[in-house]
Scaffold this active site. Structure first.
Site, PDB file in Angstrom:
ATOM      1  N   LYS A 173       0.845  -1.193   0.000  1.00 30.49           N
ATOM      2  CA  LYS A 173       0.000   0.000   0.000  1.00 30.49           C
ATOM      3  C   LYS A 173       0.886   1.251   0.000  1.00 30.49           C
ATOM      4  O   LYS A 173       1.620   1.487   0.946  1.00 30.49           O
ATOM      5  CB  LYS A 173      -0.906   0.045   1.236  1.00 30.49           C
ATOM      6  CG  LYS A 173      -1.982   1.119   1.099  1.00 30.49           C
ATOM      7  CD  LYS A 173      -2.733   1.371   2.391  1.00 30.49           C
ATOM      8  CE  LYS A 173      -2.146   2.515   3.190  1.00 30.49           C
ATOM      9  NZ  LYS A 173      -2.142   3.813   2.501  1.00 30.49           N
ATOM     10  N   GLU A 248      10.707   1.920   9.737  1.00 35.14           N
ATOM     11  CA  GLU A 248      11.583   3.060   9.400  1.00 35.14           C
ATOM     12  C   GLU A 248      10.771   4.317   9.671  1.00 35.14           C
ATOM     13  O   GLU A 248       9.862   4.648   8.913  1.00 35.14           O
ATOM     14  CB  GLU A 248      11.986   3.004   7.925  1.00 35.14           C
ATOM     15  CG  GLU A 248      12.667   1.716   7.495  1.00 35.14           C
ATOM     16  CD  GLU A 248      14.113   1.631   7.951  1.00 35.14           C
ATOM     17  OE1 GLU A 248      14.652   2.647   8.435  1.00 35.14           O
ATOM     18  OE2 GLU A 248      14.697   0.541   7.850  1.00 35.14           O
ATOM     19  N   CYS A 282      13.216  12.181   5.463  1.00 33.19           N
ATOM     20  CA  CYS A 282      13.443  11.794   6.854  1.00 33.19           C
ATOM     21  C   CYS A 282      14.892  12.033   7.272  1.00 33.19           C
ATOM     22  O   CYS A 282      15.190  12.126   8.452  1.00 33.19           O
ATOM     23  CB  CYS A 282      13.078  10.334   7.048  1.00 33.19           C
ATOM     24  SG  CYS A 282      13.941   9.273   5.876  1.00 33.19           S
ATOM     25  N   GLU A 383       9.492  16.464  15.150  1.00 30.64           N
ATOM     26  CA  GLU A 383       9.734  16.389  13.712  1.00 30.64           C
ATOM     27  C   GLU A 383       8.755  17.311  12.982  1.00 30.64           C
ATOM     28  O   GLU A 383       7.547  17.190  13.154  1.00 30.64           O
ATOM     29  CB  GLU A 383       9.552  14.951  13.213  1.00 30.64           C
ATOM     30  CG  GLU A 383       9.945  14.813  11.759  1.00 30.64           C
ATOM     31  CD  GLU A 383       9.642  13.437  11.173  1.00 30.64           C
ATOM     32  OE1 GLU A 383       8.546  12.909  11.414  1.00 30.64           O
ATOM     33  OE2 GLU A 383      10.509  12.907  10.453  1.00 30.64           O
TER      34      GLU A 383
HETATM   35  P1  NAD Z   1       2.233   8.077   7.977  1.00 33.49           P
HETATM   36  O1  NAD Z   1       2.710   7.282   9.113  1.00 33.49           O
HETATM   37  O2  NAD Z   1       1.093   8.991   8.162  1.00 33.49           O
HETATM   38  O3  NAD Z   1       1.823   7.137   6.758  1.00 33.49           O
HETATM   39  C1  NAD Z   1       2.708   6.193   6.197  1.00 33.49           C
HETATM   40  C2  NAD Z   1       1.898   5.073   5.569  1.00 33.49           C
HETATM   41  O4  NAD Z   1       1.230   4.368   6.610  1.00 33.49           O
HETATM   42  C3  NAD Z   1       0.807   5.548   4.607  1.00 33.49           C
HETATM   43  O5  NAD Z   1       0.731   4.642   3.525  1.00 33.49           O
HETATM   44  C4  NAD Z   1      -0.441   5.459   5.476  1.00 33.49           C
HETATM   45  O6  NAD Z   1      -1.624   5.291   4.742  1.00 33.49           O
HETATM   46  C5  NAD Z   1      -0.136   4.226   6.308  1.00 33.49           C
HETATM   47  N1  NAD Z   1      -0.901   4.102   7.543  1.00 33.49           N
HETATM   48  C6  NAD Z   1      -1.403   5.082   8.325  1.00 33.49           C
HETATM   49  N2  NAD Z   1      -2.103   4.539   9.358  1.00 33.49           N
HETATM   50  C7  NAD Z   1      -2.020   3.198   9.228  1.00 33.49           C
HETATM   51  C8  NAD Z   1      -2.544   2.095   9.961  1.00 33.49           C
HETATM   52  N3  NAD Z   1      -3.306   2.262  11.035  1.00 33.49           N
HETATM   53  N4  NAD Z   1      -2.256   0.858   9.546  1.00 33.49           N
HETATM   54  C9  NAD Z   1      -1.486   0.663   8.463  1.00 33.49           C
HETATM   55  N5  NAD Z   1      -1.000   1.655   7.694  1.00 33.49           N
HETATM   56  C10 NAD Z   1      -1.261   2.915   8.077  1.00 33.49           C
HETATM   57  O7  NAD Z   1       3.510   8.859   7.440  1.00 33.49           O
HETATM   58  P2  NAD Z   1       3.566   9.933   6.277  1.00 33.49           P
HETATM   59  O8  NAD Z   1       2.982  11.207   6.778  1.00 33.49           O
HETATM   60  O9  NAD Z   1       3.065   9.345   5.010  1.00 33.49           O
HETATM   61  O10 NAD Z   1       5.149  10.107   6.090  1.00 33.49           O
HETATM   62  C11 NAD Z   1       5.924  11.009   6.808  1.00 33.49           C
HETATM   63  C12 NAD Z   1       6.703  10.301   7.888  1.00 33.49           C
HETATM   64  O11 NAD Z   1       7.481   9.265   7.324  1.00 33.49           O
HETATM   65  C13 NAD Z   1       7.681  11.199   8.589  1.00 33.49           C
HETATM   66  O12 NAD Z   1       7.593  10.976   9.964  1.00 33.49           O
HETATM   67  C14 NAD Z   1       9.029  10.735   8.066  1.00 33.49           C
HETATM   68  O13 NAD Z   1      10.122  10.970   8.919  1.00 33.49           O
HETATM   69  C15 NAD Z   1       8.787   9.298   7.874  1.00 33.49           C
HETATM   70  N6  NAD Z   1       9.761   8.729   6.950  1.00 33.49           N
HETATM   71  C16 NAD Z   1      10.727   7.893   7.452  1.00 33.49           C
HETATM   72  C17 NAD Z   1      11.692   7.369   6.603  1.00 33.49           C
HETATM   73  C18 NAD Z   1      12.768   6.442   7.121  1.00 33.49           C
HETATM   74  O14 NAD Z   1      13.409   5.794   6.296  1.00 33.49           O
HETATM   75  N7  NAD Z   1      12.996   6.349   8.409  1.00 33.49           N
HETATM   76  C19 NAD Z   1      11.648   7.683   5.249  1.00 33.49           C
HETATM   77  C20 NAD Z   1      10.651   8.534   4.783  1.00 33.49           C
HETATM   78  C21 NAD Z   1       9.710   9.049   5.641  1.00 33.49           C
END
Ligand code: NAD
Length: 479
Positions: A173, A248, A282, A383
């Site tokens: 997803k 991650e 990130c 963040e």
């Molecule tokens: P998010 O956690 O809101 O969403 C990430 C994914 O998780 C999306 O596909 C979302 O639909 C899904 N999701 C949300 N709730 C869920 C649930 N209950 N069950 C399963 N899936 C669910 O994050 P975002 O806003 O899309 O991304 C930004 C964040 O990602 C920032 O905190 C950033 O630091 C982090 N990030 C980390 C890395 C890394 O490698 N550590 C890389 C890129 C981004």
């Protein structure tokens, strides 16, 4: 554009016929719709993956490798189309999508297509016991890959490629905010000859579609990249089912600058590590600590460089800062500017919304530099994930190390110095999964990637990813 699910090699509407609007960040307008998939869609994706597993897990490594490399080639052949789609969906400059996002998505497939042919397991001769042990690393079965919006296809494929290379079948997803390039990937996989059911892509909101995936009792591993809060929730749901997890998560990375660094190189790179992709990486160095002796000079030079950055429509070739990904995110980021002001942070540059002619409803923000007095303030601890950096001076190595580590995250860190002893000392002591010395975001796909503390658990990249996506079994033979 209507995005559809990709299940069993076919594009399909969601069973419930529920859809979500898809917005273009550059102009704030709805330009398409995407499925909000239900449990039934996820179940169908799971069934397709399960049915494909027996055969795919037995496919020779050469055959798997050939298909993955073909996917890479087709992505490269369609780079313009994919880059445009990524830029429109995410708001990032087209130049960035073309030079980083799509080439890296192709590299992910090529890299793991090659890596799987080199992945070996161990054997241990038990001397004196007339026995030999050997280790198998077998595919797990059906696994989940869930990715965020900031580097949409780049991070989506970073998970899918090792998962399928190691013989698993996938229910994946992408973020509901940036679904388009994942949608386009389905056709590429078909054209490359990926057997149906090996990769299934379901679209929808986190708390509906995502939740159905993580709750699924027979999806045995989850590779997730996203926010720390979501990661915490996923861990809680997955733990009682003993699912394998790679998380991650977020970061609040220090960029530590000593007076003895190569100044010009540091300055150029610091502009990038602060504002690339609108600061929505990130790994961005969002807390800049500068040795006091060069603090004033750095401040002047950094502001001058940042002033030159061109904020504009993502499809304009000269644009360096595009649009933030969504209205919600823009509001969240701008809220932090208010928090900074209330905390006596001094806005040295930026802080305002940018209005672009003909695209007045787009989500544009000036790159913003805030001077802070203490590392304990909220904008240095939470963040923000946007085009905002803080700067503050430090006097000693010990002091800066203490501030760098005093944060709940531990993803990456950058250190600028030509003093080898100091670089070694700090990189050994710093609480981060990835440390760059005199560079930033220099990536070699063989290296372990991931964070500590609230930045996650597990490592991806290279053989670490192949280890994550396989189950280890030891076999002991007495002779
Ligand atoms: P998010 O956690 O809101 O969403 C990430 C994914 O998780 C999306 O596909 C979302 O639909 C899904 N999701 C949300 N709730 C869920 C649930 N209950 N069950 C399963 N899936 C669910 O994050 P975002 O806003 O899309 O991304 C930004 C964040 O990602 C920032 O905190 C950033 O630091 C982090 N990030 C980390 C890395 C890394 O490698 N550590 C890389 C890129 C981004």
């Amino acid at each position: 554009m209507t995005v559809q699910n990709y299940i069993n090699g076919e594009y399909k509407d969601p069973i419930s016929n529920q859809w979500i609007d898809n917005y273009c960040p550059a102009n704030g307008q709805v330009y398409g719709k995407i499925p909000n998939s239900s449990k039934t869609d996820v179940e169908n994706a799971y069934k397709a993956a399960k049915a494909a597993f027996t055969s795919w897990s037995q496919t020779t490594l050469n055959e798997r490798s050939k298909i993955l490399i073909k996917i890479a080639e087709l992505l490269e052949a369609n780079i313009q189309h994919f880059a445009q789609a990524e830029s429109q969906d995410n708001g990032k400059p087209i130049s960035l999508a073309k030079s980083i996002d799509i080439p890296r998505a192709a590299s992910n497939f090529r890299f793991f297509g090659n890596a799987i042919t080199q992945f070996a397991s161990e054997s241990h001769e038990s001397t004196g016991l007339n026995a030999i042990n050997y280790t198998l690393r077998q595919p797990i079965g059906v696994v989940a890959c869930i990715s965020p919006w900031n580097l949409p296809l780049y991070l989506f494929t970073w998970k899918i490629a090792p998962a399928i290379a190691s013989g698993n079948c996938v229910v994946a997803k992408p973020s509901e905010i940036t679904p388009v390039t994942a949608f386009l990937l389905g056709k590429i996989c078909n054209d490359a000859g990926l057997p149906k059911g090996v990769l299934n892509i379901v679209h929808g909101l986190g708390n509906t579609t995502g939740q159905a995936i993580i709750e699924h009792p027979y999806i045995k591993a989850i590779s997730f990249t996203g926010g720390t809060e979501t990661g915490t929730h996923i861990a809680a749901v997955a733990a009682p089912m003993f699912k394998k997890l790679s998380l991650e998560l977020g970061g609040k990375n220090p960029n530590i600058i000593f007076a003895d660094c190569d100044y010009n190189d540091m300055l150029e790179t610091t502009v990038r590590s602060s504002f690339a992709n609108q600061g929505q990486i990130c790994l961005c160095g969002s807390r800049i600590f500068v040795e006091a002796t060069i603090y004033e000079k750095f401040k002047t030079d950094f502001i001058a460089k940042v002033k030159d950055l061109k904020v504009g429509h993502p499809s304009n070739a000269n644009t360096q800062i595009g649009a933030l990904v969504s209205k919600n995110h823009l509001e969240k980021v701008m809220h932090y500017i208010e928090i900074a002001k209330n905390e006596n942070g001094k806005i040295l540059y930026g802080g305002n919304k940018v209005t672009i002619k003909n695209y007045e409803d787009g989500y544009y923000l000036e790159p913003t530099i805030i001077e802070v007095k203490t590392n304990d303030c909220r904008i240095n601890q939470e963040e923000i994930f946007g085009p905002i950096v803080t700067i503050m001076p430090f006097k000693t190595e010990q002091e800066v190390l203490q501030m760098a580590n005093k944060v709940k995250y531990g993803l990456s860190a950058t250190i600028w110095t030509n003093n080898l002893k100091r670089a070694m000392h700090i990189s050994n002591q710093i609480q981060a999964g990835i440390v760059w010395i005199n560079t930033w975001m220099l990536r070699d796909l063989r290296t372990p990637f991931g964070g500590i503390k609230a930045s996650g658990i597990g490592r991806e990249g290279g053989f670490e990813a192949l280890r994550f996506f396989t189950e280890t079994k030891n076999i002991c033979i007495k002779y």
